[in-house]
Motif scaffolding. Structure first.
Motif, short mmCIF file in Angstrom:
data_model
loop_
_atom_site.label_atom_id
_atom_site.label_comp_id
_atom_site.label_asym_id
_atom_site.label_seq_id
_atom_site.Cartn_x
_atom_site.Cartn_y
_atom_site.Cartn_z
N ARG A 8 -1.92 -12.21 -7.13
CA ARG A 8 -2.82 -11.05 -7.23
C ARG A 8 -3.94 -11.11 -6.20
NH1 ARG A 8 -1.44 -12.30 -12.69
NH2 ARG A 8 -0.10 -10.62 -13.53
N LEU A 9 -4.42 -12.32 -5.89
CA LEU A 9 -5.41 -12.44 -4.82
C LEU A 9 -4.82 -11.97 -3.50
CD1 LEU A 9 -7.13 -15.85 -5.66
CD2 LEU A 9 -8.25 -13.61 -5.59
N GLU A 10 -3.55 -12.26 -3.27
CA GLU A 10 -2.90 -11.82 -2.04
C GLU A 10 -2.78 -10.30 -1.98
OE1 GLU A 10 0.83 -13.84 -1.77
OE2 GLU A 10 -0.08 -15.80 -1.37
N ARG A 11 -2.70 -9.64 -3.13
CA ARG A 11 -2.58 -8.18 -3.16
C ARG A 11 -3.88 -7.49 -2.77
NH1 ARG A 11 0.11 -7.84 -9.12
NH2 ARG A 11 1.92 -9.18 -8.70
N ILE A 12 -5.02 -8.19 -2.91
CA ILE A 12 -6.30 -7.56 -2.59
C ILE A 12 -6.90 -8.11 -1.30
CG2 ILE A 12 -6.77 -7.03 -5.02
CD1 ILE A 12 -8.85 -9.36 -4.96
#
Length: 264
Positions: A8-12
């Motif tokens: 999820r960090l990679e998505r933002i």
């Protein structure tokens, strides 16, 4: 770090760098320019290279069809500019509500040094614990605000970002201290990625030079609202900021690459 949290960090973000555009201001200051046509603004800034957009939960359905694969962050507290005290941010969302709204991450505002600091510390600590159970990243918006507090003083900003780490946040947003040298102290105060707030809109050069100065100090990016979503060309200013954050350009080259005039 769990696989879910990492994903999820990679998505933002992109390669650990963050270009986030918060547009939760409709709750705070109303349907100002740039937020009336929220769909068009989201389309423009994500086309320009924003990694993520941020809103309150109620407008999620207006965001998702227009974000062009960018990440989505749900903000979880707020107040209004016409209420009794804008520093008194109240909880507006739960983790489960944010997940149902399609959030890749959540954010929470805390005013360190204000009269509301104690309750906001408790709320942020509770939030990070709950978010951890779901593998949801928490962006703490940690500002130095309160009686006798100078909001751009590096010592206060350093305390604010460290507080965010101590309470379990994954990314922290704070104000810029005004220059690269002083902001280095802020960046050295935490191991979390730091993103700077945009503050009051200035000229294009001032905006992009501020981003360059923060990145040179060790910041991981920006979480910039009005300077982007109220710009006459949101896509172009997003491209300029992205060029600094993601392509490591200097301010003048970034503005030129985005087709924006460099002020004399």
């Amino acid at each position: 770090m769990s696989a879910g949290l990492s994903a999820r960090l990679e998505r933002i973000s992109t390669d650990g760098r963050y270009l986030i555009v918060p547009m939760d201001h409709g709750l705070t200051i109303g349907a100002v320019n740039g937020l009336k046509d929220l769909e068009g603004t989201v389309e423009s800034i994500t086309s320009g290279g924003a990694d993520a957009v941020l809103t309150q939960k109620g407008v999620a359905n207006r965001v998702h069809p227009h974000k062009n694969g960018s990440g989505y962050i749900v903000h979880m507290n707020g107040s209004t500019s016409i209420g009794p005290d804008e520093d008194d941010k109240r909880v507006t969302c739960s983790i489960e509500e944010a997940i149902r709204a399609g959030a890749d991450a959540v954010s929470f505002h805390i005013n360190v040094g204000s009269n509301y600091e104690p309750s906001q510390i408790e709320a942020l600590a509770e939030l990070t614990g709950e978010a951890d159970r779901y593998g949801i990243p928490v962006l703490a918006m940690a500002y130095a605000r309160g009686p006798g507090i100078q909001g751009d003083e590096p010592e206060y900003l350093g305390h604010a970002v460290r507080l965010a780490e101590e309470l379990g946040a994954d990314v922290v947003k704070t104000a810029y201290s005004g220059d690269t040298e002083s902001f280095q102290h802020v960046c050295e105060s935490t191991t979390l990625p730091i993103v700077i707030a945009g503050g009051s809109p200035g000229t294009d050069a001032e905006t992009v030079e501020m981003v360059r100065g923060a990145m040179d100090a060790g910041a991981a990016g920006i979480s910039m609202g009005r300077s982007i979503f109220q710009h006459e060309d949101p896509e172009a200013i997003t491209r300029a900021v992205s060029a600094v954050i993601h392509d490591d350009m200097d301010a003048e080259d970034a503005l030129a690459a985005a087709g924006l005039t460099v002020e004399a």
